[in-house]
Design a protein around this motif. Structure first.
Motif, PDB file in Angstrom:
ATOM      1  N   ASP A 134       0.814  -1.206   0.000  1.00 23.91           N
ATOM      2  CA  ASP A 134       0.000   0.000   0.000  1.00 23.91           C
ATOM      3  C   ASP A 134       0.850   1.259   0.000  1.00 23.91           C
ATOM      4  O   ASP A 134       0.438   2.288  -0.521  1.00 23.91           O
ATOM      5  N   GLU A 135       2.066   1.190   0.571  1.00 25.27           N
ATOM      6  CA  GLU A 135       2.910   2.371   0.612  1.00 25.27           C
ATOM      7  C   GLU A 135       3.350   2.780  -0.782  1.00 25.27           C
ATOM      8  O   GLU A 135       3.665   3.931  -1.038  1.00 25.27           O
ATOM      9  N   PHE A 136       3.385   1.805  -1.698  1.00 22.90           N
ATOM     10  CA  PHE A 136       3.772   2.120  -3.054  1.00 22.90           C
ATOM     11  C   PHE A 136       2.586   2.512  -3.920  1.00 22.90           C
ATOM     12  O   PHE A 136       2.763   3.104  -4.977  1.00 22.90           O
ATOM     13  N   THR A 137       1.382   2.191  -3.502  1.00 20.61           N
ATOM     14  CA  THR A 137       0.208   2.439  -4.337  1.00 20.61           C
ATOM     15  C   THR A 137      -0.695   3.531  -3.790  1.00 20.61           C
ATOM     16  O   THR A 137      -1.731   3.812  -4.365  1.00 20.61           O
ATOM     17  N   MET A 138      -0.305   4.147  -2.685  1.00 18.31           N
ATOM     18  CA  MET A 138      -1.168   5.159  -2.104  1.00 18.31           C
ATOM     19  C   MET A 138      -1.285   6.389  -3.000  1.00 18.31           C
ATOM     20  O   MET A 138      -2.302   7.049  -3.037  1.00 18.31           O
ATOM     21  N   ASP A 139      -0.225   6.719  -3.731  1.00 14.47           N
ATOM     22  CA  ASP A 139      -0.238   7.889  -4.593  1.00 14.47           C
ATOM     23  C   ASP A 139      -0.930   7.520  -5.897  1.00 14.47           C
ATOM     24  O   ASP A 139      -0.320   6.910  -6.780  1.00 14.47           O
ATOM     25  N   ILE A 140      -2.195   7.884  -6.018  1.00 11.20           N
ATOM     26  CA  ILE A 140      -2.960   7.527  -7.214  1.00 11.20           C
ATOM     27  C   ILE A 140      -2.886   8.616  -8.272  1.00 11.20           C
ATOM     28  O   ILE A 140      -3.471   8.478  -9.348  1.00 11.20           O
ATOM     29  N   ASP A 141      -2.165   9.701  -8.001  1.00 10.79           N
ATOM     30  CA  ASP A 141      -2.117  10.838  -8.927  1.00 10.79           C
ATOM     31  C   ASP A 141      -0.797  10.956  -9.667  1.00 10.79           C
ATOM     32  O   ASP A 141      -0.629  11.855 -10.481  1.00 10.79           O
ATOM     33  N   SER A 142       0.160  10.065  -9.395  1.00  9.86           N
ATOM     34  CA  SER A 142       1.473  10.199 -10.027  1.00  9.86           C
ATOM     35  C   SER A 142       1.396  10.057 -11.545  1.00  9.86           C
ATOM     36  O   SER A 142       2.137  10.718 -12.269  1.00  9.86           O
ATOM     37  N   ALA A 143       0.491   9.208 -12.024  1.00  9.53           N
ATOM     38  CA  ALA A 143       0.373   9.019 -13.471  1.00  9.53           C
ATOM     39  C   ALA A 143      -0.170  10.259 -14.172  1.00  9.53           C
ATOM     40  O   ALA A 143       0.030  10.424 -15.375  1.00  9.53           O
ATOM     41  N   ASP A 144      -0.855  11.139 -13.439  1.00  8.92           N
ATOM     42  CA  ASP A 144      -1.441  12.343 -14.029  1.00  8.92           C
ATOM     43  C   ASP A 144      -0.648  13.600 -13.697  1.00  8.92           C
ATOM     44  O   ASP A 144      -1.165  14.707 -13.811  1.00  8.92           O
ATOM     45  N   SER A 145       0.612  13.427 -13.273  1.00  7.67           N
ATOM     46  CA  SER A 145       1.392  14.593 -12.854  1.00  7.67           C
ATOM     47  C   SER A 145       1.615  15.582 -13.996  1.00  7.67           C
ATOM     48  O   SER A 145       1.783  16.776 -13.772  1.00  7.67           O
ATOM     49  N   GLY A 146       1.620  15.090 -15.237  1.00  6.57           N
ATOM     50  CA  GLY A 146       1.823  15.976 -16.371  1.00  6.57           C
ATOM     51  C   GLY A 146       0.548  16.518 -16.975  1.00  6.57           C
ATOM     52  O   GLY A 146       0.591  17.258 -17.971  1.00  6.57           O
ATOM     53  N   ASN A 147      -0.612  16.158 -16.394  1.00 10.25           N
ATOM     54  CA  ASN A 147      -1.895  16.604 -16.925  1.00 10.25           C
ATOM     55  C   ASN A 147      -2.401  17.793 -16.101  1.00 10.25           C
ATOM     56  O   ASN A 147      -2.771  17.628 -14.939  1.00 10.25           O
ATOM     57  N   PRO A 148      -2.430  18.985 -16.676  1.00  9.87           N
ATOM     58  CA  PRO A 148      -2.872  20.156 -15.890  1.00  9.87           C
ATOM     59  C   PRO A 148      -4.326  20.074 -15.468  1.00  9.87           C
ATOM     60  O   PRO A 148      -4.714  20.682 -14.465  1.00  9.87           O
ATOM     61  N   LEU A 149      -5.143  19.326 -16.198  1.00  4.93           N
ATOM     62  CA  LEU A 149      -6.558  19.208 -15.833  1.00  4.93           C
ATOM     63  C   LEU A 149      -6.762  18.347 -14.591  1.00  4.93           C
ATOM     64  O   LEU A 149      -7.802  18.430 -13.951  1.00  4.93           O
ATOM     65  N   ALA A 150      -5.783  17.517 -14.253  1.00  8.01           N
ATOM     66  CA  ALA A 150      -5.907  16.673 -13.066  1.00  8.01           C
ATOM     67  C   ALA A 150      -5.625  17.435 -11.786  1.00  8.01           C
ATOM     68  O   ALA A 150      -5.997  16.974 -10.706  1.00  8.01           O
ATOM     69  N   ALA A 151      -4.976  18.584 -11.886  1.00  5.47           N
ATOM     70  CA  ALA A 151      -4.683  19.428 -10.717  1.00  5.47           C
ATOM     71  C   ALA A 151      -4.035  18.630  -9.596  1.00  5.47           C
ATOM     72  O   ALA A 151      -4.434  18.711  -8.430  1.00  5.47           O
ATOM     73  N   THR A 152      -3.029  17.836  -9.946  1.00  4.69           N
ATOM     74  CA  THR A 152      -2.407  16.967  -8.958  1.00  4.69           C
ATOM     75  C   THR A 152      -1.697  17.745  -7.851  1.00  4.69           C
ATOM     76  O   THR A 152      -1.494  17.211  -6.755  1.00  4.69           O
ATOM     77  N   GLU A 153      -1.334  18.996  -8.125  1.00  6.22           N
ATOM     78  CA  GLU A 153      -0.605  19.775  -7.120  1.00  6.22           C
ATOM     79  C   GLU A 153      -1.469  20.075  -5.895  1.00  6.22           C
ATOM     80  O   GLU A 153      -0.949  20.190  -4.783  1.00  6.22           O
ATOM     81  N   TYR A 154      -2.784  20.194  -6.095  1.00  4.94           N
ATOM     82  CA  TYR A 154      -3.641  20.549  -4.966  1.00  4.94           C
ATOM     83  C   TYR A 154      -4.926  19.719  -4.926  1.00  4.94           C
ATOM     84  O   TYR A 154      -5.918  20.146  -4.343  1.00  4.94           O
ATOM     85  N   VAL A 155      -4.878  18.534  -5.521  1.00  2.75           N
ATOM     86  CA  VAL A 155      -6.087  17.715  -5.554  1.00  2.75           C
ATOM     87  C   VAL A 155      -6.484  17.252  -4.154  1.00  2.75           C
ATOM     88  O   VAL A 155      -7.683  17.161  -3.835  1.00  2.75           O
TER      89      VAL A 155
END
Length: 419
Positions: A134-155
């Protein structure tokens, strides 16, 4: 000359691989970890030989065009060895003087020494292996880090805000008691009809959930006669379209869809009344925003997405489901859909972390969804079932209900395992 023949021709009879095919690989016979054994010269030049004399300043620098013999390679290697190591003398290498050079004598040769693989820190390796998955899979937003519409910086901050404010979008669970001319059954008929209108107009999913939210918040504060209940519904959909849609249906379309029961002027008047009653507050977290987040945490495919929305839309029609907050409804819909598809209870630690609900906390709401699923195709209000029975929505309504959740403790049937 037997050794020389082996160097020029492989034992297998297969053609010698080219330099490009070999890449940076070295033959196994080149790797020698013997004291005093001169390494076999590498036949691939990775970089030009440095013009350096080493310890012996009287010896001339190596010219790149000089043929490479075993004696010459051994003399170069002996300069790099520590003084205490034993090296071969010229007399010992005399037998190699007449051996042919490798190649045509024009390739720069880089003599490589064998370097043993450094010891691995087993404690560090064991620590990494012991880390939970789980420690490796908790970050579900890493795949969308380059997508500005995902707003991963403040989701995460965004959904924290949604959770803090979702209570403001809820209504009293008994608000219908203040109405004199309408009841919960009439509300169900209205929403079931609006689901069909939403499907006919091919509107966005967000629009449907905001429409129902506007209706409930308006009915909580305004007493509405029965003959104007449908007017409230079409006006709520018009407002939701203006908030969510890119292309908004014109008022005349809503007049036609309501069989001309109301005029354009009546719809516009109701629009003003609704906005003033709600104090122009259209920005509320509906179950839809939480559903998208929880589906991502569940690593959903298209089937799980459609079955989850089928469960959630079944709840829109039911007045009794207003007692649950939007986030819990969304989490329970994903949980129930997973149980129906996998035929066993399935709620991962990642889903629990992002939804903030455990499987036990969702079980009560999930059982009600299973009951709605079981009865969806019967009775008069079958708009959701017909919608999700089409190929466009993956025939999600035809998935077998997770009836084992209705049993005591919600245990899965004997034929399937529990995750």
């Amino acid at each position: 000359m037997k050794a020389a023949d082996e160097n020029r021709r492989p034992v297998t009879g297969k053609p010698v691989p080219s330099v490009r095919e070999m890449g940076n690989r070295r033959a196994l016979t080149d790797i020698k970890n013997l004291v005093g054994a001169a390494p076999y010269p590498c036949a691939v030049a990775k970089k030009p030989m440095l013009q350096k004399n080493g310890r012996d300043e009287k010896k001339p620098a190596l010219a790149s065009s000089r043929p490479m013999t075993r004696k010459f390679a051994a003399s170069l290697a002996s300069k790099e060895e520590p003084e205490h190591q034993v090296t071969k003398t010229d007399s010992e290498l005399g037998a190699d003087h007449n051996k042919e050079p490798i190649g045509d004598g024009t390739i720069d040769i880089d003599v490589e020494q064998y370097e043993p693989v450094p010891d691995v820190d087993m404690d560090e390796t064991d620590h990494k292996d012991s880390m939970s998955e789980d420690e490796f899979t908790m970050d579900i937003d890493s795949a969308d880090s380059g997508n500005p519409l995902a707003a991963t910086e403040y989701v995460e901050e965004l959904y924290k805000f949604y959770r803090e404010n979702e209570a403001k979008s809820c209504v009293k669970t008994d608000y219908m008691s203040s109405q004199q001319d309408i009841n919960a059954k009439m509300r169900a008929i209205l929403i079931d009809w609006l689901i069909e209108v939403h499907y006919k107009f091919e509107l966005m999913e967000e629009t449907l959930f905001l429409t129902v939210n506007i209706i409930d918040r308006f009915l909580e504060k305004q007493v509405v006669p029965r003959k104007k209940l449908q007017l409230v519904g079409v006006t709520a959909m018009l407002l939701a379209c203006k908030y969510e849609e890119v292309s908004v249906p014109v008022v005349e379309d809503l007049v036609l869809i309501s069989d001309r029961a109301y005029t354009k002027g009546q719809i516009l008047e109701m629009e003003k009344l609704t906005l003033n009653t709600l104090q122009f507050n259209m920005s509320v977290p509906t179950p839809y925003v939480f559903m998208r987040r929880f589906l991502k945490a569940a690593d959903s495919d298209k089937q799980l997405e459609l079955v989850s929305f089928f469960m959630l839309e079944l709840c829109l029609v039911e007045y009794q489901m207003l007692k649950y907050q939007p986030s819990l409804l969304a989490a329970a819909a994903v949980y129930t859909a997973q149980c129906a598809i996998n035929r066993c209870q399935h709620w991962t630690k990642v889903c629990e972390s992002h939804s903030r609900y455990t499987g036990d906390q969702l079980l009560e709401c999930s059982r009600m969804m299973v009951d709605f699923h079981q009865k969806a195709g019967t009775g008069k209000l079958t708009g959701v079932h017909r919608k999700y029975s089409t190929f466009k929505f993956g025939c999600a309504a035809k998935v077998e209900p997770a009836l084992f959740l209705l049993e005591s403790g919600g245990t899965s049937p004997p034929s399937s395992g529990t995750i």
